[in-house]
Scaffold this motif. Structure first.
Motif, PDB file in Angstrom:
ATOM      1  N   ARG A 275       0.762  -1.188  -0.106  1.00 48.08           N
ATOM      2  CA  ARG A 275      -0.037  -0.024   0.016  1.00 48.08           C
ATOM      3  C   ARG A 275       0.863   1.385   0.033  1.00 48.08           C
ATOM      4  O   ARG A 275       0.519   2.445   0.839  1.00 48.08           O
ATOM      5  N   TYR A 310      -1.808   6.156  -1.545  1.00 48.50           N
ATOM      6  CA  TYR A 310      -2.203   4.939  -2.306  1.00 48.50           C
ATOM      7  C   TYR A 310      -3.565   4.791  -2.805  1.00 48.50           C
ATOM      8  O   TYR A 310      -3.650   4.312  -3.922  1.00 48.50           O
ATOM      9  N   ARG A 311      -4.577   5.068  -1.880  1.00 44.83           N
ATOM     10  CA  ARG A 311      -5.946   4.918  -2.409  1.00 44.83           C
ATOM     11  C   ARG A 311      -6.214   5.905  -3.684  1.00 44.83           C
ATOM     12  O   ARG A 311      -7.140   5.318  -4.595  1.00 44.83           O
ATOM     13  N   GLU A 314      -3.940   3.695  -6.798  1.00 43.05           N
ATOM     14  CA  GLU A 314      -3.873   2.342  -6.864  1.00 43.05           C
ATOM     15  C   GLU A 314      -4.487   1.977  -8.174  1.00 43.05           C
ATOM     16  O   GLU A 314      -4.010   0.800  -8.521  1.00 43.05           O
ATOM     17  N   SER A 315      -5.473   2.641  -8.531  1.00 46.31           N
ATOM     18  CA  SER A 315      -5.941   2.266  -9.989  1.00 46.31           C
ATOM     19  C   SER A 315      -5.065   2.553 -11.078  1.00 46.31           C
ATOM     20  O   SER A 315      -5.252   2.430 -12.264  1.00 46.31           O
TER      21      SER A 315
END
Length: 324
Positions: A275, A310-311, A314-315
């Protein structure tokens, strides 16, 4: 941004400010690096009189100086205005200053930020005589400090380390001046002329804080580290992503173990750990890991807690980093 007036260490205001700072750090997710010590508190603790003055060039100060009649003047970390000759030349042993660099390199102010920005691998503390120009008086002594690579010292940490070096130098210097009853031998050291110039106060203008992603990643890392703030209510390095503005508050520079092999030489988003994400390119020897970012918008400060990005990315793993 101006430094806050130091509060007495035994006052209610001092304790409340420490509590407020602690709670803010928990709320906004920043590291507590503010120094609550001060020359004022040290003087009060040791029953040393304090004289407050707006300008050392004033007649009022000079009259007080004549009453004090010091053998020597010691500047701890400098003074914001040039001292007139009648002041630095008044004491019989002169006036000396502690400067957090290896003079004649990095003269000026905000100097640990400038050293971090330029990625120095060696710094140090200098004790020198004060003359009619900033940081150009004869050098009495220096102590060096090796900087690791990649550097992990923030400007605040570097300032603290160099202050300790200066303290190691100062006591024996003062004893030598007293025992020899006069000025000590001065010397000049041949350094890289590129850094002889005077560095002005670090600026916090928004236009100067926008990250230029075309620069090498190690230079961007130095810029973010040099911009380290004691509180996340202040401005910092900025970038745009998905039509929103963020502060890049904390980064880590990772040396690549092997070259990248992307479809182009643009910046790509990569996974650096569980992450954790970073940016790199084919022609870079580094990965810039993005550890902590903070929204910059009209929302109240209380809602702008720094977070692991990270969020957000992440894609986009192994995809181009689009800075809008």
């Amino acid at each position: 941004m101006k430094d806050e007036e130091p509060k007495r260490h035994d006052s209610l205001a001092f304790h409340l400010s420490r509590i407020s700072y602690y709670l803010s750090s928990k709320l906004l997710n920043f590291e507590r690096i503010k120094n609550f010590n001060s020359e004022q508190n040290l003087a009060l603790k040791n029953h040393i009189p304090i004289v407050r003055i707006d300008s050392i060039k004033s007649e009022m100060f000079f009259e007080r100086l004549k009453i004090l009649n010091p053998d020597i003047i010691v500047l701890g970390g400098g003074w914001y205005e040039l001292l007139p000759e009648r002041v630095f030349g008044f004491p019989k042993y002169g006036c000396i200053n502690t400067h957090p660099s290896l003079l004649p390199e990095f003269r000026g102010t905000s100097i640990t930020r400038w050293q971090v920005l330029h990625g120095v691998i060696k710094s140090g503390s200098t004790i020198h005589y004060v003359n009619e120009r900033f940081d150009t008086g004869g050098i009495i002594d220096q102590l060096e400090l090796d900087i690791p690579f990649p550097n992990s010292y923030s400007p605040q940490q570097l300032f603290n380390l160099l202050g300790q070096k200066g303290a190691q130098l100062m006591v024996p210097i003062l004893r030598n001046i007293e025992s020899r009853s006069g000025f000590l031998e001065e010397r000049q050291i041949d350094h890289n002329p590129e850094f002889y110039k005077y560095f002005k106060k670090w600026q916090w203008k928004k236009d100067d804080l926008v990250i230029d992603w075309t620069k090498p990643l190690d230079k961007i890392y130095n810029f973010v580290l040099a911009s380290t703030q004691e509180h996340y209510k202040y401005l910092g390095p900025m970038f745009n992503f998905n039509k929103k503005v963020y502060f890049l508050r904390k980064v880590t520079l990772i040396v690549k173990k092997k070259p990248s092999d992307f479809a182009s030489d643009s910046l790509f988003v990569v996974l650096t750990g569980k992450r954790m994400i970073g940016l790199t390119s084919n022609n870079s020897n580094f990965i810039l890991q993005l550890d902590k970012i903070q929204r910059y918008d009209s929302k109240p400060l209380i809602l702008r807690r720094a977070f692991n990005p990270y969020r957000l990315f992440e894609s986009n793993l192994n995809q181009l980093f689009i800075n809008e």
